[in-house]
Design an enzyme around this catalytic site. Structure first.
Site, PDB file in Angstrom:
ATOM      1  CB  SER A 209      -7.749  -6.295   0.949  1.00 52.24           C
ATOM      2  OG  SER A 209      -8.269  -5.976  -0.318  1.00 52.24           O
TER       3      SER A 209
ATOM      4  CE  LYS B 239      -6.560  -2.493  -0.695  1.00 47.89           C
ATOM      5  NZ  LYS B 239      -7.338  -3.700  -0.970  1.00 47.89           N
TER       6      LYS B 239
ATOM      7  CE  LYS C 227      -7.581  -3.261   3.993  1.00 47.87           C
ATOM      8  NZ  LYS C 227      -8.836  -4.063   3.882  1.00 47.87           N
TER       9      LYS C 227
ATOM     10  CB  SER D 138     -10.531  -2.577   1.627  1.00 50.25           C
ATOM     11  OG  SER D 138      -9.648  -3.598   1.215  1.00 50.25           O
TER      12      SER D 138
END
Length: 417
Positions: free
Chosen positions: A67, A70, A253, A131
């Site tokens: 993730s 992203k 993140k 997320s």
């Protein structure tokens, strides 16, 4: 703390040895930094302003990052918003596949409902804070129309940022098998996005520099996702936001998958200086945060921030022809900064001044560019753009008037003989 760093910078500058010309070697200094071998596949720490690499471990090797992908989607979205191609209030409706993905309990998500529409702002917050995987795909649809077209855009954008080694198959970093009929054409079901930690640092730096408002979202500890009155509270996957270690982390993140392990791109602004760190392949959830703290503490315990301001005259003159004075002092064209080991001697810094031409003629105006400075520290790991030193213009510290035209002609004649 800031006063101490400023004092340190001034003392460094008073003892700097300036080297003129091209091809001069470093003057090495004793640097006995303690070793740090983080428990992760790869890691990097960079200065968010300059891109200086402060620490690196296997930083160019690509790995699955889950993730953390992203962040590239967020960059493309913010770019589209700033260009006026889309707005925060643009509404988009999920496909049946995206509804199914959003309700897959194996994956991080906010639940989406078929036939409902959602604003870009809602989806953006769900993507960065919780997320949310299906929400990320929905953002891609809003920008490019389909997942395939959006993946193509991600690949193009990565190349435009200087990232040429990445493998990109999804907007959210999921393993391809979870994407159903929205899988990128001819992709193996086990394929995942792969980036190096250096790649992720480049994306993170671009986000923070060009769209600093992203930190207003990544610092949120939770959000309430409102779907027609049905509220889903989403907690931030970044556990350092509520950590009591005083590291002041406010982004960016996490990423988790079987292939990627536990990953984390973070940023912190301590004492006015922002650092980006990226950890890939930590062994578990706690480890990615513990290793990030170890890396940040290592930097703060072993490095100082050296700032050189634009009004600082650096001690090397440039020769001037046909002027009422034969040389001129110079100042740097913009503020510069470096992270330097605390036990670094001033002689480890090399400042190289290269005049813009072999002959600089008067008249010269104050502030006029008369050359270029390159500033490097021995043992420096370089910068994420591939450069090895800081560069800035060398400006004239004062004006130099030209000599009388008759005297100038006589000198020119003498030079020609």
């Amino acid at each position: 703390m800031l006063k101490k760093l400023k004092k340190l910078g001034i003392s460094f500058l008073t003892s700097l040895m300036v080297v003129t010309g091209i091809g001069q070697g470093f003057i090495n200094a004793d640097q006995t930094l303690p070793q740090l071998d983080l428990e992760a596949k790869s890691a990097i720490a960079v200065d968010a302003k300059t891109g200086q690499i402060i620490y690196a471990k296997d930083d160019k090797q690509t790995y699955p990052v889950a993730s953390m992908s992203k962040l590239l989607t967020a960059y493309i979205l913010l770019q589209a918003i700033h260009k006026g191609e889309i707005t925060w209030e643009t509404r988009v409706t999920p496909t049946a596949t995206e509804v199914d993905i959003s309700n897959n309990t194996e994956l991080t998500n906010v639940p989406l409902q078929e036939g409902h529409s959602y604003t870009i702002r809602q989806l953006y917050q769900a993507m960065l804070v919780g997320s949310a995987n299906a929400a990320t795909m929905l953002i891609g649809n809003a920008i490019s129309g389909t997942q395939t077209k959006f993946i193509d855009k991600m690949r193009e954008t990565a190349k435009s940022l200087g990232i040429t080694d990445a493998k990109i198959y999804s907007a959210n970093g999921l393993t391809a098998k979870y994407l159903g009929d929205e899988i990128y054409p001819n992709t193996d079901e086990n394929a995942e996005n792969e980036f190096s930690v250096r790649d992720m640092a480049i994306i993170s730096q671009k986000l923070i520099k060009e769209y600093p408002e992203i930190l207003e979202t990544t610092k949120l500890t939770k959000i309430d996702f409102n779907d027609n009155g049905e509220i889903t509270t989403v907690n931030n996957t970044n556990e350092l936001l509520q950590d009591d270690s005083n590291l002041e982390v406010d982004g960016l993140k996490t990423g988790t998958s079987d292939a990627a392990g536990y990953c984390f791109a973070s940023t912190t602004n301590k004492d006015g200086h922002r650092i980006i760190t990226v950890i890939a392949g930590a062994k578990d959830n706690d480890a990615r945060f513990d290793q990030t703290k170890n890396l940040l503490n290592y930097i703060y315990n072993n490095y100082n921030y050296l700032a050189i301001s634009t009004n600082q005259a650096l001690r090397q003159d440039v020769k001037v022809k046909y002027g009422k004075q034969s040389s001129i002092s110079t100042i740097i064209g913009n503020d510069l900064s470096l992270w330097v080991p605390k036990n670094t001697r001033a002689k480890a810094l090399q400042i190289k001044l290269t005049p813009k031409s072999s002959t600089i003629e008067a008249p010269i105006k104050q502030g006029e560019t008369v050359g270029d400075y390159q500033i490097t520290i021995a043992g420096n790991l370089g910068f994420i753009d591939g450069s090895t030193d800081l560069k800035t213009k060398a400006l004239a510290a004062n004006s130099v008037e030209g000599i009388n035209i008759l005297i100038k002609w006589w000198q020119m004649l003498s030079d020609a003989i």
